[in-house]
Design a protein around this motif. Structure first.
Motif, short mmCIF file in Angstrom:
data_model
loop_
_atom_site.label_atom_id
_atom_site.label_comp_id
_atom_site.label_asym_id
_atom_site.label_seq_id
_atom_site.Cartn_x
_atom_site.Cartn_y
_atom_site.Cartn_z
N ARG A 1 37.97 33.50 34.65
CA ARG A 1 38.47 32.62 34.97
C ARG A 1 38.95 31.70 35.92
O ARG A 1 40.36 32.48 35.63
N TRP A 2 38.40 31.27 36.78
CA TRP A 2 39.43 30.86 37.69
C TRP A 2 38.41 29.35 38.58
O TRP A 2 37.48 29.14 38.65
N ARG A 3 39.12 28.63 38.48
CA ARG A 3 39.07 27.18 39.02
C ARG A 3 37.92 26.56 37.65
O ARG A 3 36.50 26.64 38.78
N ARG A 4 36.97 26.68 36.66
CA ARG A 4 36.15 26.33 36.15
C ARG A 4 35.33 27.51 35.78
O ARG A 4 33.54 27.19 35.52
N MET A 5 35.06 28.37 37.19
CA MET A 5 34.34 29.17 37.00
C MET A 5 34.26 31.03 36.52
O MET A 5 35.09 31.43 36.99
N SER A 6 33.14 31.21 35.96
CA SER A 6 33.24 32.74 35.02
C SER A 6 32.79 33.65 36.16
O SER A 6 31.64 33.40 36.47
N LEU A 7 33.80 35.04 36.40
CA LEU A 7 33.71 35.13 37.23
C LEU A 7 33.41 36.97 36.91
O LEU A 7 34.42 37.88 36.16
N THR A 8 32.52 37.77 37.63
CA THR A 8 32.36 38.75 37.24
C THR A 8 32.82 40.21 38.12
O THR A 8 32.62 39.92 39.50
N THR A 9 34.23 41.03 37.91
CA THR A 9 34.02 41.89 38.99
C THR A 9 33.40 43.03 39.34
O THR A 9 33.40 44.15 38.28
N GLY A 10 33.12 43.39 40.26
CA GLY A 10 31.98 44.14 41.20
C GLY A 10 32.85 45.21 42.26
O GLY A 10 32.15 46.35 41.40
N ARG A 11 33.91 45.34 42.30
CA ARG A 11 34.51 46.16 43.16
C ARG A 11 36.04 45.47 43.60
O ARG A 11 36.28 44.36 43.90
N ALA A 12 36.90 46.16 42.99
CA ALA A 12 38.39 45.84 43.41
C ALA A 12 38.75 47.36 44.35
O ALA A 12 38.52 48.52 43.73
N THR A 13 39.92 47.04 44.84
CA THR A 13 40.52 47.80 46.42
C THR A 13 41.93 47.54 45.14
O THR A 13 42.26 46.29 45.99
N GLY A 14 42.79 48.56 45.65
CA GLY A 14 44.46 48.19 45.77
C GLY A 14 44.81 49.39 45.11
O GLY A 14 44.33 50.54 44.00
N GLU B 1 47.73 30.50 42.06
CA GLU B 1 46.44 30.70 40.98
C GLU B 1 46.87 31.67 39.50
O GLU B 1 46.33 32.18 39.57
N PRO B 2 47.00 31.33 38.03
CA PRO B 2 46.85 32.10 37.56
C PRO B 2 46.43 32.67 36.47
O PRO B 2 45.34 31.44 36.50
N ILE B 3 45.97 33.45 35.90
CA ILE B 3 44.51 33.25 35.14
C ILE B 3 44.66 34.18 33.98
O ILE B 3 45.65 34.83 34.09
N GLU C 1 35.91 41.95 44.43
CA GLU C 1 34.79 41.35 44.87
C GLU C 1 34.20 41.18 43.64
O GLU C 1 33.40 42.09 42.74
N THR C 2 33.37 39.93 43.98
CA THR C 2 32.92 39.29 42.64
C THR C 2 31.46 39.61 42.34
O THR C 2 30.86 39.28 44.02
N CYS C 3 30.77 39.44 41.64
CA CYS C 3 29.11 39.79 41.02
C CYS C 3 28.80 38.77 42.32
O CYS C 3 27.39 38.50 42.16
N GLU C 4 29.69 36.86 41.58
CA GLU C 4 28.89 35.94 41.94
C GLU C 4 29.31 35.87 43.41
O GLU C 4 29.26 34.98 44.09
#
Length: 492
Positions: free
Chosen positions: A428-441, A414-416, A467-470
């Motif tokens: 924004r993903w599926r009408r939700m506003s998300l904030t990146t808390g931690r990213a691994t990769g 699903e594109p963002i 992992e998002t703050c939400e």
């Protein structure tokens, strides 16, 4: 030397067995053929008499047949069902003699020695066979002789009866193909001028053996009675069924279950003696008003343990309407699978059996085919790294080894809206506003170039665990060749 005197063999050939099997169920007026795909082309597998009269023949390309006969009707051949129908005919033919075997895919052979007097003689018996088969809508050609080879030749090339003790006079004018030899040998003999069996008898045997091998003369000797040929009757399949007739009708659930228990003990003993286990069981309860109630049980694994099977019947038996009482119980294993005797362990056997019983109980309500499990597949592509199989017809397989964790929930990408090679700080993903808390990769996965996959034409993918703050734990990937971000999974 065996002369065959006193022995009588009947050969039945059904030249249109497959097409007439279909037409018995769905009659068709006019030319009709069954087709089969051979070498990327549809060819005629079997045809009815009307199609033969139009000049069509077996093996003819279906496209050419339609050109010759525009009104031709057709269906796809089903050789397995034709074979099953021939088995039914073999069983029917045992009404004339106990020794009945198969003669290829479209014929039967019968040793009627000592059986003809039960039908008033040989001719009345053959007439009765022909009449009953014609009434059933089947074309048949019958040959009767002292030997199996002579009966086959008469059925295929000169329908009739050979007098006892004189096979040569009956076969003398028949073509050499009546000896059950290969087509190339038959053509070679005809090119040498040996067109009939009588021509072959008068030729020196040594040159024929050097050129065509010993098989040709063996077939000749078998047809003429100089060499014995057995007729091996086909054994009937084992019937796994037991029955109990009661002196007084019963109707209580406990009484029916007690009767089913006794039947299961007998049936499982028979299953064990043949080293098979039941996959499908059918319990038929006959009421005093001659109505029948049935309880069908489909098992997740082959079983022959009465103590494990009996409780699985309870739910179905409880729903039975006993009416004025049940006076007969019949239990049949309608499907069996091999289950050889093996050493079992008291450590793991109980757990495995409990899981199979649970699958069976759930399957009786929603259907065994609706209970599925995931199996590992040999692919590093996320969408191809697993298979979905029926839990009742597969075993759990170890091998879910991956250097990086995979999400529990996987869905189409699903594109963002995001840019850059690193995960976005906000999206924004599926009408939700998300904030990146931690990213691994990133975990870079390359496409499998040897497979055509429309979804992977964009090339490489760099996967990130975000992992998002939400509280959402998502699986994102970035496509370097065609810059873009997508969400493809979610971790638990």
């Amino acid at each position: 030397m065996f002369d065959g005197i006193g022995r009588r063999v009947v050969s039945l050939w059904f030249p249109r067995l497959a097409s007439e099997r279909v037409l018995r169920q769905r009659p068709v007026d006019g030319p009709f053929v069954l087709t089969v795909k051979q070498k990327n082309a549809d060819r005629i597998y079997c045809l009815n008499k009307a199609a033969e009269q139009q000049g069509l023949h077996q093996g003819m390309p279906y496209a050419d047949a339609r050109a010759f006969c525009p009104e031709l009707q057709s269906r796809v051949a089903e050789p397995e069902r034709d074979n099953g129908f021939l088995h039914l005919l073999r069983r029917w033919a045992t009404r004339y003699c106990p020794w009945v075997g198969f003669e290829g895919a479209d014929g039967l052979v019968m040793d009627v020695t000592g059986s003809t007097h039960l039908f008033g003689g040989e001719a009345p018996m053959l007439a009765d066979i022909r009449m009953r088969l014609r009434r059933a809508g089947l074309s048949v050609q019958i040959g009767c002789a002292d030997t199996r080879g002579a009966a086959w030749a008469l059925a295929h090339y000169g329908e009739g009866t050979a007098p006892s003790g004189d096979m040569l006079s009956a076969l003398n004018a028949l073509p050499v193909a009546g000896l059950r030899i290969d087509d190339d040998i038959s053509v070679a003999l005809q090119r040498l001028g040996l067109r009939t069996i009588g021509d072959l008898v008068g030729v020196a045997r040594a040159p024929l053996t050097r050129r065509f091998g010993p098989g040709l003369l063996l077939r000749l000797d078998q047809a003429l009675g100089a060499q014995f040929e057995e007729i091996s009757p086909h054994a009937d399949p084992v019937h796994f069924a037991v029955r109990m007739t009661l002196p007084e009708p019963i109707g209580l659930l406990s009484d029916v279950m007690l009767g089913a228990d006794r039947l299961l003990v007998q049936l499982c003993a028979k299953l064990k003696s043949h080293e098979v286990g039941a996959r499908k069981l059918c319990l038929t309860l006959r009421r005093v008003d001659h109505d029948h109630q049935q309880v069908e049980l489909r098992l997740a694994r082959p079983l022959r343990d009465p103590k494990r099977i009996l409780p699985l019947f309870e739910r179905g038996v409880a729903e039975i309407d006993a009416g004025f009482g049940i006076d007969q119980l019949r239990l049949e294993a309608t499907q069996v699978d091999p289950l050889p005797v093996q050493q079992i362990s008291h450590v793991a056997e109980g757990r495995a059996g409990a899981l199979d019983d649970l699958i069976t109980r759930i399957g009786t309500r929603i259907g065994l085919e609706n209970i599925q499990r995931f199996l590992p597949a040999d692919s590093h592509i996320p969408e191809r790294s697993f298979l979905v199989a029926s839990a009742a017809y597969s075993e759990p397989v170890a091998g879910w080894n991956s250097p990086n964790p995979r999400p529990l929930l996987l869905f189409p990408p699903e594109p963002i809206a995001a840019s850059g090679a690193r995960p976005p700080a906000r999206f924004r993903w599926r009408r939700m506003s998300l904030t990146t808390g931690r990213a691994t990769g990133p975990e870079r996965i390359a496409p499998e170039w040897w497979l055509e996959d429309e979804n992977w034409r964009s090339g490489l993918r760099d996967y990130w665990r975000v992992e998002t703050c939400e509280g959402r734990r998502l699986w994102l990937f970035y496509t370097p060749q065609n810059p873009g971000w997508f969400v493809q999974g979610e971790f638990a």
